[in-house]
Design a protein around this motif. Structure first.
Motif, PDB file in Angstrom:
ATOM      1  N   UNK A   1     -12.300 -15.030 -23.472  1.00 53.90           N
ATOM      2  CA  UNK A   1     -13.666 -15.380 -22.363  1.00 53.90           C
ATOM      3  C   UNK A   1     -12.633 -15.272 -20.832  1.00 53.90           C
ATOM      4  N   UNK A   2     -12.029 -15.948 -20.700  1.00 59.02           N
ATOM      5  CA  UNK A   2     -11.648 -16.255 -19.168  1.00 59.02           C
ATOM      6  C   UNK A   2     -10.617 -15.405 -19.013  1.00 59.02           C
ATOM      7  N   UNK A   3     -10.336 -14.252 -19.858  1.00 61.39           N
ATOM      8  CA  UNK A   3      -9.425 -13.561 -19.885  1.00 61.39           C
ATOM      9  C   UNK A   3      -9.668 -12.075 -18.725  1.00 61.39           C
ATOM     10  N   UNK A   4     -11.467 -11.436 -19.844  1.00 60.89           N
ATOM     11  CA  UNK A   4     -11.768 -11.216 -18.999  1.00 60.89           C
ATOM     12  C   UNK A   4     -12.538 -10.792 -17.947  1.00 60.89           C
ATOM     13  N   UNK A   5     -12.665 -11.987 -17.275  1.00 60.49           N
ATOM     14  CA  UNK A   5     -12.695 -12.529 -16.265  1.00 60.49           C
ATOM     15  C   UNK A   5     -12.570 -12.082 -15.431  1.00 60.49           C
ATOM     16  N   UNK A   6     -11.135 -11.895 -15.881  1.00 61.19           N
ATOM     17  CA  UNK A   6      -9.683 -10.826 -14.168  1.00 61.19           C
ATOM     18  C   UNK A   6     -10.726  -9.902 -13.705  1.00 61.19           C
ATOM     19  N   UNK A   7     -10.208 -10.023 -12.712  1.00 61.48           N
ATOM     20  CA  UNK A   7     -10.909  -8.209 -11.713  1.00 61.48           C
ATOM     21  C   UNK A   7      -9.429  -7.273 -12.148  1.00 61.48           C
ATOM     22  N   UNK A   8      -9.709  -6.217 -11.816  1.00 67.47           N
ATOM     23  CA  UNK A   8      -7.919  -5.422 -12.074  1.00 67.47           C
ATOM     24  C   UNK A   8      -7.764  -5.557 -10.304  1.00 67.47           C
ATOM     25  N   UNK A   9      -6.715  -6.018 -10.149  1.00 63.68           N
ATOM     26  CA  UNK A   9      -5.821  -6.012  -9.015  1.00 63.68           C
ATOM     27  C   UNK A   9      -6.376  -4.872  -8.181  1.00 63.68           C
ATOM     28  N   UNK A  10      -6.717  -5.847  -6.773  1.00 65.65           N
ATOM     29  CA  UNK A  10      -7.279  -4.547  -5.451  1.00 65.65           C
ATOM     30  C   UNK A  10      -5.971  -4.548  -4.615  1.00 65.65           C
ATOM     31  N   UNK A  11      -5.040  -3.241  -4.811  1.00 62.32           N
ATOM     32  CA  UNK A  11      -4.785  -2.564  -4.453  1.00 62.32           C
ATOM     33  C   UNK A  11      -4.498  -1.611  -3.096  1.00 62.32           C
ATOM     34  N   UNK A  12      -3.563  -2.281  -1.604  1.00 65.19           N
ATOM     35  CA  UNK A  12      -3.701  -1.619  -0.453  1.00 65.19           C
ATOM     36  C   UNK A  12      -2.624  -0.615  -0.199  1.00 65.19           C
ATOM     37  N   UNK A  13      -1.848   0.065   0.171  1.00 60.43           N
ATOM     38  CA  UNK A  13      -0.472   0.621   0.417  1.00 60.43           C
ATOM     39  C   UNK A  13      -1.138   0.810   2.211  1.00 60.43           C
ATOM     40  N   UNK A  14       0.444   1.082   2.500  1.00 59.61           N
ATOM     41  CA  UNK A  14       0.190   1.163   3.974  1.00 59.61           C
ATOM     42  C   UNK A  14       1.477   1.399   4.617  1.00 59.61           C
ATOM     43  N   UNK A  15       1.620   1.956   5.002  1.00 58.92           N
ATOM     44  CA  UNK A  15       2.837   2.991   5.903  1.00 58.92           C
ATOM     45  C   UNK A  15       2.771   3.158   7.555  1.00 58.92           C
ATOM     46  N   UNK A  16       4.106   3.387   8.064  1.00 60.08           N
ATOM     47  CA  UNK A  16       3.792   3.501   9.919  1.00 60.08           C
ATOM     48  C   UNK A  16       5.113   3.816  10.151  1.00 60.08           C
ATOM     49  N   UNK A  17       5.320   4.660  10.648  1.00 59.48           N
ATOM     50  CA  UNK A  17       6.656   5.390  11.270  1.00 59.48           C
ATOM     51  C   UNK A  17       6.200   5.662  12.492  1.00 59.48           C
ATOM     52  N   UNK A  18       7.837   5.860  13.033  1.00 58.89           N
ATOM     53  CA  UNK A  18       8.149   5.609  14.531  1.00 58.89           C
ATOM     54  C   UNK A  18       9.422   6.474  14.855  1.00 58.89           C
ATOM     55  N   UNK A  19       9.186   7.460  15.584  1.00 57.90           N
ATOM     56  CA  UNK A  19      10.254   8.136  16.453  1.00 57.90           C
ATOM     57  C   UNK A  19      10.495   7.807  17.906  1.00 57.90           C
ATOM     58  N   UNK A  20      11.965   8.643  18.095  1.00 55.46           N
ATOM     59  CA  UNK A  20      11.660   7.316  19.415  1.00 55.46           C
ATOM     60  C   UNK A  20      13.050   8.164  20.161  1.00 55.46           C
ATOM     61  N   UNK A  21      13.332   8.510  20.954  1.00 55.23           N
ATOM     62  CA  UNK A  21      14.130   9.798  21.873  1.00 55.23           C
ATOM     63  C   UNK A  21      13.639   9.388  23.132  1.00 55.23           C
ATOM     64  N   UNK A  22      15.303   8.111  23.603  1.00 57.82           N
ATOM     65  CA  UNK A  22      16.050   7.835  24.841  1.00 57.82           C
ATOM     66  C   UNK A  22      17.102   8.446  25.077  1.00 57.82           C
ATOM     67  N   UNK A  23      16.611   8.512  26.852  1.00 57.31           N
ATOM     68  CA  UNK A  23      17.907   8.955  27.309  1.00 57.31           C
ATOM     69  C   UNK A  23      18.057   8.983  29.033  1.00 57.31           C
ATOM     70  N   UNK A  24      19.209   7.388  29.551  1.00 57.32           N
ATOM     71  CA  UNK A  24      19.478   7.056  31.051  1.00 57.32           C
ATOM     72  C   UNK A  24      20.508   7.355  31.361  1.00 57.32           C
ATOM     73  N   UNK A  25      20.871   7.259  32.943  1.00 60.00           N
ATOM     74  CA  UNK A  25      22.109   7.260  33.565  1.00 60.00           C
ATOM     75  C   UNK A  25      22.034   5.886  34.976  1.00 60.00           C
TER      76      UNK A  25
END
Length: 968
Positions: A540-564
């Motif tokens: 009975x207790x096992x039936x009370x456990x909800x399905x896992x609530x999953x949240x996916x995330x991601x981040x991306x970054x691209x940088x170009x740098x030039x100096x003199x």
């Protein structure tokens, strides 16, 4: 503790190794292993305290015989240089130039000033606060440095722990502040999103899992790979662009490793938080090719609330406060649905008897507990420090593809997991029908109940991060240049497990005969909330456990740098140094809970800096030994909100060689984060009290929340003015003081409902009302509220000012080397405004859930070393402040006493102690105690339900550690 002002920007072709002032010329012990000349010079610097200046490309490939023995610093340096083809040349300031034998034209002290403690880690010099080829002690803005030796002395395991010793950071939030276990930096207390974090001089993309905070998780940076941490506690948007309103933290990773090494570390506190670390490093230097690799594995066990009394006993009446234990307890509590007495009892509520068993209870069993409530300290289930595992690899390489061009690359991979525990799910005022077979009262009742049998809710956060840099740099005459590209990607998920499915729980509380098919998802029987215990069989207790609530995330970054950069032309005071460059970057963040926040954001920045030496030391101008002006300006264009231009100006003046006055002024900005701009709009129905209708409770109000694409950037301005004194008649003494002032406008925040309704006239489009009825008109009342919009808006400002003080002094003698230091920050004002014309509760010297700003913070250190043995102690101090009632947002009369934390460390180089020959190997044994006297937090009401101010306290208590490092 030695925390010095960092040497500032210098040419990438010049390597600086320095300390505060020349040492006395007495003999002392040296242990400098044979190997590359560059590594030998670095070791000489650390052991002698003598400033050295040399061109890294000149000494590349040269080998030194090293030196082990007792000698004067001059004799030891001569031995190190024997047979290398190089010699030393000293000027009146004490700076020593390493030049080729017979060369009288090498880099000398007239070109650069070596005063701050820094050990460069490659020819790619990365210095915080400027891209110019100037030294940091001549810079208008001070920079604080934690070098590798200092990091090791502090006994810290993470970058965030190191920064706890920085007085310019007024508070550090506990890891449980974020569900991901993230750690952030907040210089001057200006907010999580107002300090720019750099890695090797290049910005880090904000952590995707913490998009709400728009901040970088410092736990993503492996401390084992860190060479030094540089902190500019001044705005720097003119140099780096957005997010540097409060300052810059630049983490420099190891790029030059002369000998392979491995380090083992173990630590622990009373009750948990045990730590395990294994790290290794290796490098290759052939003269034209240089490679290095650092690998690190770190694990920390959880520290549960049951191990600390403020969590395990949340009845805070013992401190003169209130009982904050929960009525959702196990065993639970029963209430009458009607408000009258429960059947057979003399009260409308009663505690479930602790001896309750099965369905045999009757109302008579509750006679002894009528009018009583069971209370639970749910903090016993929570993790004060979450369990975590981190594995990281950092690699760096560079190759000279011609005498003037170098190809370089670096890569960082990190895999992280954090496991945070929270109290079990619970029922609060849940209706249990009369026909529940365990209900002894024969009528519907209300129940509070804790699902202790299910166990704590568990939130797991996992992520993988990969970051790579590829670039070219070179030199043409007196000019150098660099072009580089950066790509970073983070991917992960956050999953919550072991929470209760309340629909299933409701089904199990109802009459079985009324269920579809007589079962709840295949489970027959009823949930028993009238007993002390789990409430049912395992299935009975096992039936009370909800399905896992999953949240996916991601981040991306691209940088170009030039100096003199280079010398534009020469004035009588010296060469005019300039740098000009451009930067392009694109960032994106996605989150499966809110879908993609925005595909990407692009930004283009153009920047320029200049240093003009108006008066030089050789001009013999009365009262002016040196005088220089600096200027920087940066233009940024963002695809999603527009343009911004930020200048910065500074001045440095030396009336004499050992006295420096400096000051700077600049503007800064922070772009609204992708989350603040594009978080999806959400709506839900709620009830609000309407101040314009005599605080009438109005239900059915639609509340809108989310991002706001019309936000403006946060703007800021900062001023610093200071003095640095390094008296020549007291070697190795350095005193400094810096006044600072920061102002921010247009801060971004979500509107609290009460604030919005109190200022409705200023924001009429955010409160929509129905037309007033004839009765409303007769009573002089507006129509009822239909909807409110609390989405993010620019409406806040902040002003703060204060004084930074520092003292460093060192003595070298036959009895050993002694170093004494003190760094302190005094805050004079911290004023915030969150609505027009209204000042918030005073933040200075008052506890705050947003982070407490104490009037004083200080860190002091005392270290002694001799013959391979060293002892050290470090003290942290936070001044007393007033506690507040979090509900009333007013002082409650309680004073949180001043906090003193004392650390102690012992270290021994076993190879040096027991071996007479200079083999180059090193066996370092280190042991220490953080919070030696086990100072635990004082009670504070500001930390509702946790009993302490989590922005100032360390619930870990005394923490001991031991490490063994072997250098082959």
């Amino acid at each position: 503790m030695k925390i010095g002002t960092l040497a500032g920007a210098l040419a990438s072709s010049v390597c600086i190794v320095a300390i505060a002032t020349p040492a006395q010329a007495q003999e002392r012990a040296f242990d400098i292993p044979a190997g590359s000349l560059r590594a030998a010079l670095d070791a000489y610097n650390r052991q002698s305290g003598r400033p050295l200046i040399y061109r890294a490309e000149d000494v590349r490939g040269a080998r030194s015989p090293g030196y082990r023995g007792t000698a004067s610093p001059e004799a030891a340096l001569d031995a190190v240089l024997t047979g290398t083809g190089f010699s030393a040349r000293m000027d009146s300031s004490g700076a020593i130039a390493i030049v080729r034998a017979g060369d009288r034209s090498g880099t000398g002290p007239s070109e650069v000033r070596a005063e701050a403690p820094q050990v460069s880690d490659s020819t790619d010099i990365v210095v915080t606060g400027s891209r110019l080829r100037r030294m940091g002690n001549d810079s208008p803005s001070p920079v604080t440095t934690f070098d590798r030796a200092e990091i090791d002395r502090l006994g810290s395991a993470t970058v965030s722990e190191v920064l706890r010793y920085l007085p310019q950071q007024p508070y550090a939030r506990a890891e449980t502040y974020s569900s991901t276990g993230a750690q952030f930096v907040e210089l001057r207390g200006l907010g999580l999103d107002s300090t720019l974090v750099l890695l090797n001089g290049r910005r880090l993309v904000p952590s995707a899992a913490d998009a709400l905070f728009n901040a970088v998780d410092l736990n993503a940076i492996p401390l084992a790979a860190v060479e030094r941490i540089e902190v500019l506690s001044d705005s720097a948007s003119a140099v780096y662009g957005a997010d540097a309103v409060g300052g810059v933290v630049n983490v420099i990773l190891k790029k030059s490793i002369d000998r392979p090494s491995i380090t083992l570390r173990y630590g622990g506190a009373d009750g948990g938080a045990n730590e395990y670390r294994v790290s290794g490093a290796a490098g290759i230097d052939t003269g034209t090719l240089r490679l290095s690799l650092v690998a690190d594995y770190f694990r920390r066990d959880t520290l549960l609330g049951r191990s600390r009394s403020l969590f395990s006993d949340q009845d805070y009446r013992r401190f003169g406060s209130i009982d904050q234990r929960s009525t959702s307890a196990n065993p639970g509590n029963v209430y009458s649905l009607s408000g009258g007495n429960l059947p057979g009892l003399t009260s409308s509520f009663a505690a479930v008897p602790a001896s309750g068993s099965g369905g045999n209870l009757t109302p008579a069993d509750f006679s002894a507990t009528a009018g009583q409530l069971n209370l639970e300290s749910t903090g016993v289930y929570e993790s004060i420090i979450p369990a975590s595992r981190r594995a990281s690899i950092f690699a760096f390489g560079e190759i000279d593809i011609s005498p003037i061009v170098t190809l370089f690359a670096e890569g960082l991979y990190g895999n992280r997991r954090t496991d945070s525990l929270y109290d079990p799910s619970s029922l609060f005022q849940e209706t249990v029908p009369a026909d529940n077979i365990y209900n002894p009262f024969g009528e519907d009742v209300l129940v509070d109940y804790l699902f202790a049998g299910v166990g704590p809710t568990d939130t797991i956060n996992r992520s993988n991060m990969l970051r790579g840099v590829l670039g070219l740099r070179g030199r043409v005459s007196s000019w150098d240049w660099e072009v580089s590209g950066l790509r970073s990607h983070e991917d992960g998920y956050n999953v919550t497990t072991n929470s209760v499915d309340f629909a299933q729980a409701d089904c199990l509380l109802t009459n079985p005969a009324a269920r579809v098919g007589g079962a709840c998802n295949g489970i027959t029987g009823s949930l028993n909330v009238f007993q002390s215990g789990p409430g049912g069989e395992a299935t009975l207790l096992a039936s009370l456990v909800a399905n896992p609530a999953r949240v996916h995330y991601s981040s991306d970054g691209t940088q170009l740098l030039a100096f003199v950069r280079g010398s534009l032309f020469s004035l009588p005071g010296g060469a005019v140094e300039v740098v000009a460059g451009g930067e392009w970057r694109r960032e994106s963040i996605s989150n499966s809970r809110s879908l993609t926040i925005r595909p990407d954001r692009e930004a283009i920045g153009l920047f320029s800096e200049a240093h003009v030496p108006l008066v030089g030391s050789g001009m013999n101008v009365p009262g002016i030994y040196e005088l220089g002006l600096t200027g920087a300006i940066r233009y940024d264009h963002y695809t999603d909100f527009g343009d911004t231009l930020n200048p910065e100006v500074g001045v440095t003046w030396r009336p004499m060689p050992d006295l420096l006055f400096r000051g700077s002024y600049g503007t800064s900005f922070r772009t609204p984060s992708l989350f603040e701009l594009y978080a999806p709009r959400t709506t839900f129905v709620t009830s609000v009290r309407d101040p314009r209708r005599n605080n009438q409770l109005t239900s059915g109000v639609t509340r809108f929340a989310g991002g706001n694409p019309d936000l403006d950037p946060v703007s800021g301005k900062s001023l610093t003015a200071g003095i640095v004194w390094t008296p020549r008649f007291v070697p190795r003494l350095r005193l400094s003081a810096s006044y600072w002032s920061v102002e921010m406008k247009n801060r971004v925040g979500a509107f609290p409902v009460a604030v919005l309704l109190a200022t409705e006239a200023d924001y009429p489009d955010r409160v929509i009302r129905a037309d007033p009825t004839p009765a409303d008109i007769a009573a002089g009342l507006p129509g009822v509220i239909r909807s409110i919009d609390i989405s993010r808006i620019n409406y806040g400002s902040l002003k703060t000012r204060g004084l930074d003080l520092s003292f460093d002094y060192g003595v070298m003698s036959r009895l050993g080397d002694i170093n004494l230091s003190l760094a302190a920050t005094r805050v004079f004002a911290f004023d915030t405004i969150t609505r027009p014309g209204v000042v918030d509760l005073e933040r200075l010297g008052v506890a705050s859930g947003q982070g407490t700003i104490a009037k004083w913070r200080a860190t002091g250190g005392l270290q002694w070393s001799r013959g391979g043995i060293s002892l050290g102690t470090t003290t942290r101090f936070v001044s007393a402040y007033d506690d507040v009632d979090p509900g009333l947002q007013a002082r409650n009369g309680r004073i949180i006493p001043a906090q003193f934390y004392v650390d102690f460390q012992f270290s021994a180089d076993l190879e040096r102690i027991f071996t007479s020959q200079a083999s180059g190997r090193s066996v370092q044994l280190t042991a220490g105690l953080v919070n030696l006297f086990n100072r635990l937090p004082s009670f504070s009401e500001v930390g509702f339900n946790v009993g302490h101010d989590f922005s100032q306290s360390d619930m870990r208590g005394r923490f001991g550690y031991i490490s063994l490092s072997y250098q082959f």
